[in-house]
Design a protein around this motif. Sequence first.
Motif, PDB file in Angstrom:
ATOM      1  N   PHE A 139       0.797  -1.231   0.000  1.00 58.03           N
ATOM      2  CA  PHE A 139       0.000   0.000   0.000  1.00 58.03           C
ATOM      3  C   PHE A 139       0.828   1.278   0.000  1.00 58.03           C
ATOM      4  N   GLY A 140       2.076   1.245   0.487  1.00 56.75           N
ATOM      5  CA  GLY A 140       2.873   2.456   0.616  1.00 56.75           C
ATOM      6  C   GLY A 140       2.838   2.978   2.038  1.00 56.75           C
ATOM      7  N   ASP A 141       2.615   4.289   2.206  1.00 56.36           N
ATOM      8  CA  ASP A 141       2.507   4.880   3.539  1.00 56.36           C
ATOM      9  C   ASP A 141       1.372   4.195   4.302  1.00 56.36           C
ATOM     10  N   ALA A 142       1.547   4.053   5.621  1.00 58.84           N
ATOM     11  CA  ALA A 142       0.541   3.349   6.423  1.00 58.84           C
ATOM     12  C   ALA A 142       0.725   3.706   7.895  1.00 58.84           C
ATOM     13  N   VAL A 154      -6.701   6.735  20.147  1.00 53.47           N
ATOM     14  CA  VAL A 154      -6.170   7.030  18.812  1.00 53.47           C
ATOM     15  C   VAL A 154      -6.909   6.146  17.805  1.00 53.47           C
ATOM     16  N   THR A 155      -8.035   6.648  17.322  1.00 48.00           N
ATOM     17  CA  THR A 155      -8.875   5.872  16.408  1.00 48.00           C
ATOM     18  C   THR A 155      -8.660   6.240  14.943  1.00 48.00           C
ATOM     19  N   LYS A 156      -7.942   7.328  14.715  1.00 46.46           N
ATOM     20  CA  LYS A 156      -7.619   7.742  13.342  1.00 46.46           C
ATOM     21  C   LYS A 156      -6.122   8.012  13.263  1.00 46.46           C
ATOM     22  N   PRO A 157      -5.323   6.946  13.288  1.00 43.42           N
ATOM     23  CA  PRO A 157      -3.865   7.117  13.341  1.00 43.42           C
ATOM     24  C   PRO A 157      -3.303   7.759  12.082  1.00 43.42           C
ATOM     25  N   ALA A 158      -2.297   8.587  12.285  1.00 47.07           N
ATOM     26  CA  ALA A 158      -1.599   9.205  11.161  1.00 47.07           C
ATOM     27  C   ALA A 158      -0.838   8.149  10.384  1.00 47.07           C
ATOM     28  N   TYR A 159      -0.587   8.442   9.121  1.00 41.37           N
ATOM     29  CA  TYR A 159       0.172   7.540   8.261  1.00 41.37           C
ATOM     30  C   TYR A 159       1.653   7.893   8.341  1.00 41.37           C
ATOM     31  N   ASP A 160       2.488   6.880   8.571  1.00 43.43           N
ATOM     32  CA  ASP A 160       3.933   7.066   8.514  1.00 43.43           C
ATOM     33  C   ASP A 160       4.397   6.990   7.065  1.00 43.43           C
ATOM     34  N   LYS A 161       5.391   7.771   6.725  1.00 45.22           N
ATOM     35  CA  LYS A 161       6.006   7.671   5.404  1.00 45.22           C
ATOM     36  C   LYS A 161       6.671   6.300   5.264  1.00 45.22           C
ATOM     37  N   LYS A 167      12.723   2.319   8.286  1.00 49.28           N
ATOM     38  CA  LYS A 167      13.692   2.563   9.361  1.00 49.28           C
ATOM     39  C   LYS A 167      13.242   1.857  10.641  1.00 49.28           C
ATOM     40  N   ARG A 168      11.960   1.940  10.941  1.00 50.65           N
ATOM     41  CA  ARG A 168      11.437   1.287  12.150  1.00 50.65           C
ATOM     42  C   ARG A 168      11.512  -0.224  12.045  1.00 50.65           C
ATOM     43  N   ILE A 169      11.273  -0.763  10.860  1.00 52.71           N
ATOM     44  CA  ILE A 169      11.397  -2.211  10.647  1.00 52.71           C
ATOM     45  C   ILE A 169      12.810  -2.676  10.963  1.00 52.71           C
ATOM     46  N   GLN A 170      13.802  -1.943  10.508  1.00 55.81           N
ATOM     47  CA  GLN A 170      15.191  -2.330  10.767  1.00 55.81           C
ATOM     48  C   GLN A 170      15.500  -2.263  12.262  1.00 55.81           C
ATOM     49  N   VAL A 171      14.955  -1.274  12.952  1.00 56.77           N
ATOM     50  CA  VAL A 171      15.169  -1.181  14.398  1.00 56.77           C
ATOM     51  C   VAL A 171      14.538  -2.378  15.103  1.00 56.77           C
ATOM     52  N   LEU A 172      13.325  -2.732  14.720  1.00 55.96           N
ATOM     53  CA  LEU A 172      12.664  -3.892  15.328  1.00 55.96           C
ATOM     54  C   LEU A 172      13.476  -5.166  15.135  1.00 55.96           C
ATOM     55  N   LEU A 173      14.019  -5.346  13.954  1.00 58.49           N
ATOM     56  CA  LEU A 173      14.813  -6.549  13.693  1.00 58.49           C
ATOM     57  C   LEU A 173      16.116  -6.534  14.494  1.00 58.49           C
ATOM     58  N   PRO A 486       3.064   4.422  -8.102  1.00 56.41           N
ATOM     59  CA  PRO A 486       4.113   3.615  -7.473  1.00 56.41           C
ATOM     60  C   PRO A 486       4.272   3.950  -5.996  1.00 56.41           C
ATOM     61  N   VAL A 487       4.682   2.967  -5.210  1.00 53.17           N
ATOM     62  CA  VAL A 487       5.054   3.238  -3.820  1.00 53.17           C
ATOM     63  C   VAL A 487       6.386   3.985  -3.819  1.00 53.17           C
ATOM     64  N   TRP A 488       6.756   4.518  -2.684  1.00 55.03           N
ATOM     65  CA  TRP A 488       7.916   5.398  -2.597  1.00 55.03           C
ATOM     66  C   TRP A 488       9.196   4.772  -3.117  1.00 55.03           C
ATOM     67  N   TRP A 489       9.474   3.512  -2.748  1.00 58.36           N
ATOM     68  CA  TRP A 489      10.753   2.921  -3.143  1.00 58.36           C
ATOM     69  C   TRP A 489      10.790   2.454  -4.584  1.00 58.36           C
TER      70      TRP A 489
END
Length: 492
Positions: A139-142, A154-161, A167-173, A486-489
């Motif tokens: 989907f892209g941003d989410a 927080v019922t209408k969360p903002a979308y992260d780029k 970046k957050r995925i790499q931190v989690l791993l 297209p998605v960002w990447w």
Amino acid sequence: MKRKSLLLLIISLFSTTFYSCENYLDINYDPNAPKEVTEKLMLPAILSTFSYEIAGGFPVRISANWTKYLAFAGTGPHEGQYRLTANETDNFWRYSSYTDIMKTSTELIAKADQNGNPAYSAIAKIILAWNMSYITDAFGDAPFSQAFQGETGVTKPAYDKQEDIYKRIQVLLDEAIVDAGKTTGIQPGAEDFIYGGDMVLWQKLAHTLKARFHLRLSNAPGYNAATQANLALEALDAGTLSSNDEMPKFNYINAPNAENPWYQYTIDGKWSTAYKPSIFYLNLLNSKNDPRLQYQVDPVAEGDNEGQYVGVTNDATPTGLANYSAIGSFYSAADAPLYLLIYAEVPFIRAEAEFLKAGNTITPAVVTAYNEGIAASMGMYGIDEAAIATYQTANLLLPTTAYEQIMTEKYIANYLQFESYNDFRRTGYPNLPLNTETYPDTELEVAPVLESIPVRFPYPSSERSYNPDNIPAEVPSAFLQAMLVPVWWDKQ
């Protein structure tokens, strides 16, 4: 590694909650409805849902038609005609991913951290990161940083780029790798349906995913292919999966509603038996005399084409479906395991990374990794070394086509994997034609509704209804137009 079946594991997990009648009369609560769900009970639900709904579920069923592994041999409308609506993506986003898997994973992380059980936290972080990659790649941003906070308002969360999500995925791993190395607290056992509590293998999987995701950004705006290649190589060198025996897989059993998802989707008719290997894919394997054909595709079992490999197009067949090949039983038998990630991807990541690092040049390291990828892929099926060597000799890397060859071989190795859709968008390989093939002497009843292969999924209807202000403005609400953005990447 010995893995238990899903049914036996569930029985063993819950058997400890049954008490004698005497004990039952001495308590004033239902022993079969525990007041608190433990890490041991949360983990199986996360893993089984991720396997069935995500790694072997909706996203790969859709992408397999767009990457031409499969075609839908029936009248439209259907995804083989590049038609995917916001209503159809809703379950993948809303229920399977955000509610069932990722929300439960965040709860498991918090519980495991509070109770001093880092191994459970490690697995949950890996699954959270992995599932989020499916969401953002589709989907892209989410929503991510503000997601899973409905209880706090927080019922209408903002979308992260998408860049920030990665970046957050790499931190989690990274955190998961550290947590998996700790020996304190309760260690997972049979309830870990993937690795049976082997935390070294979970660490290797995390390093493998890190390499995959570094390479994902090879053409992203502001990123350098050679830099991303070096980061991928560093992740591989840190200790990745090293053999087919270490592939993450989920075992299914031949019992009602416990069968392999491809069996349920395409063989026994719970969804449709019209999903078949495509003519394009069969022609590709036949053109290369690829010995993997007999494992990835089953010959026709009966009728005029008995014993032959016959593919379909995205259209109604001129004869009965029984006259066409099915997905190979290696993947689609009722009790076939579902491979969440194919080990051959590891050497192919290395081959591409070495190629990009060298400025799109063939080096000995590229050749070695490329051949190791082919060998690993064929070794997964038990193909003998002589046949592997013959195929490698016939498919030597050539300077003018090396990148396409690497990615095409990776595509064949990653049969029925969502990763091939990401690779196609990122690199343009393999060279996939539109879904406009026809059977001999026929015309398409319904042509594709788009003139190019979709490059994203449309945002789901639930987001359009309940969180519309946060959806990126550049993605139209009309689903057909949305799939062309297209998605960002994806800037290749």
